[in-house]
Enzyme design. Sequence first.
Site, PDB file in Angstrom:
ATOM      1  N   TRP A   1       0.815  -1.224   0.000  1.00 57.44           N
ATOM      2  CA  TRP A   1       0.000   0.000   0.000  1.00 57.44           C
ATOM      3  C   TRP A   1       0.844   1.267   0.000  1.00 57.44           C
ATOM      4  CZ3 TRP A   1      -4.258  -0.825  -2.110  1.00 57.44           C
ATOM      5  CH2 TRP A   1      -4.968  -2.005  -1.869  1.00 57.44           C
TER       6      TRP A   1
ATOM      7  N   ASP B   1      -2.048   6.375   6.306  1.00 59.57           N
ATOM      8  CA  ASP B   1      -3.101   5.529   5.758  1.00 59.57           C
ATOM      9  C   ASP B   1      -3.453   4.536   6.862  1.00 59.57           C
ATOM     10  OD1 ASP B   1      -4.645   3.606   4.530  1.00 59.57           O
ATOM     11  OD2 ASP B   1      -3.210   3.156   2.918  1.00 59.57           O
TER      12      ASP B   1
ATOM     13  N   LYS C   1     -12.844  -1.928   6.173  1.00 59.44           N
ATOM     14  CA  LYS C   1     -12.200  -2.869   7.101  1.00 59.44           C
ATOM     15  C   LYS C   1     -12.766  -2.721   8.516  1.00 59.44           C
ATOM     16  CE  LYS C   1      -8.992  -3.121   3.638  1.00 59.44           C
ATOM     17  NZ  LYS C   1      -8.135  -2.276   2.814  1.00 59.44           N
TER      18      LYS C   1
HETATM   19  C1  LIG Z   1      -7.540  -1.816   1.700  1.00 62.10           C
HETATM   20  C2  LIG Z   1      -6.460  -0.829   1.780  1.00 62.10           C
HETATM   21  C3  LIG Z   1      -6.314   0.191   0.833  1.00 62.10           C
HETATM   22  C4  LIG Z   1      -7.180   0.284  -0.409  1.00 62.10           C
HETATM   23  O1  LIG Z   1      -8.391   0.827  -0.142  1.00 62.10           O
HETATM   24  P1  LIG Z   1      -9.408   1.213  -1.328  1.00 62.10           P
HETATM   25  O2  LIG Z   1     -10.549   1.792  -0.550  1.00 62.10           O
HETATM   26  O3  LIG Z   1      -9.756  -0.059  -2.028  1.00 62.10           O
HETATM   27  O4  LIG Z   1      -8.755   2.179  -2.214  1.00 62.10           O
HETATM   28  C5  LIG Z   1      -5.322   1.118   1.017  1.00 62.10           C
HETATM   29  N1  LIG Z   1      -4.495   1.053   2.084  1.00 62.10           N
HETATM   30  C6  LIG Z   1      -4.594   0.077   3.012  1.00 62.10           C
HETATM   31  C7  LIG Z   1      -3.648   0.063   4.174  1.00 62.10           C
HETATM   32  C8  LIG Z   1      -5.576  -0.884   2.889  1.00 62.10           C
HETATM   33  O5  LIG Z   1      -5.676  -1.860   3.808  1.00 62.10           O
END
Ligand SMILES: *Cc1c(COP(=O)(O)O)cnc(C)c1O
Length: 368
Positions: free
Chosen positions: A108, A178, A202
């Site tokens: 990511w 993030d 999540k």
């Molecule tokens: C799932 C995830 C993403 C991607 O998220 P989207 O909403 O599909 O763009 C980005 N960063 C992390 C750490 C994730 O777990």
Amino acid sequence: MKKTTVADRIFNFSAGPAVLPVPVLEEARDQLLNYQNSGMSVMEMSHRSKAFDQILASAEAGVRKHMNIPDNYAVLFLQGGASLQFSMVPINLFIKDKPIDVIHTGVWTKMAMAEIKKIAPMRLAGTGEQENFRRLPRPDEIKLGKDASYVYIASNNTIYGTQWKKFPETGDVPLVADMSSDILSRQVDVKKFGLIFAGAQKNLGPSGVTLVVIRKDLAERADKNLPTMFQFRTHIESGSRYNTPPTFGIYILSLVMDWITKEGGISAIEKRNALKAKLLYDYIDQSGFYRCPIEKSDRSLMNVIVRIGEGNEALEKEFDQEAEKSGLSGLKGHRSAGGLRASIYNAQPLEGVQALIDFMKEFARRKG
Ligand SMILES: *Cc1c(COP(=O)(O)O)cnc(C)c1O
């Protein structure tokens, strides 16, 4: 068509979209045809209606309460997923001639770096790549510049199964995180961050909503001539209603915030998460059959990586297929990392983890 019930549900270890709390699903079901005597579903009502005003306010209040967010931060509900933030953050926060420092810890951050490089000069301030991301860079391996626009990290690495336990100190340079896969799983000092973002799917609700928590002064860095939808200030000024927001997703998110309150708040959630992870890691470490390749101090409490032997892919595939048949779903590792992965987010009940450990024991007995 047969009506579905809680008894039809299995234990879902998917990395995302992921398991939601049953009481949230039940409440949404019960209100689906007629939300609080409005005579319609939340999906069908105006995003400027009184009823939706309340839903949005309740979602924001819940996030503010559980994260203990100071008043000089805005809470936004946007679209485009966490992935849009990979571009939107540098577009808004990059200051000319001030590079962006990134600590690279997996898939990511790699995706985020690819976007940052299109917009700004980027410096690799630390990386776990030589170690195959099995641990995070240690403090003495991280080099941060005082002249950076901001420092970028991913707080939890969903795919490799590492998680920052103590965040890097960045002084006056804003720290951007993030937090898609561990938001609201533990107490975090928001004041240490300039901006936090998370896709909802999540720990917060369904996909389609992205939570952004931004220190308001940082939104003023952006050029006012940028496309309107790309500017954080647009969404701050309009209270996340410049255009139609993802109303149903925000509604579910507000129910998840209420559920956290009923469960005893983030401190109770954090305790339960620690217990679930400890049970699973302790079993793996003493099993002699399974193995977690991640350095102990950096192990994620949300995404638990499991290998069989030295990475016996045939046996891992068998495990996943048999687990699925036993009502344990979503245990296959990410396509880029292989192996097995159990995602045990907030809504994963303790019983789910216990059922997984029971299945692991039985599988090891038969195949060991
Ligand atoms: C799932 C995830 C993403 C991607 O998220 P989207 O909403 O599909 O763009 C980005 N960063 C992390 C750490 C994730 O777990």
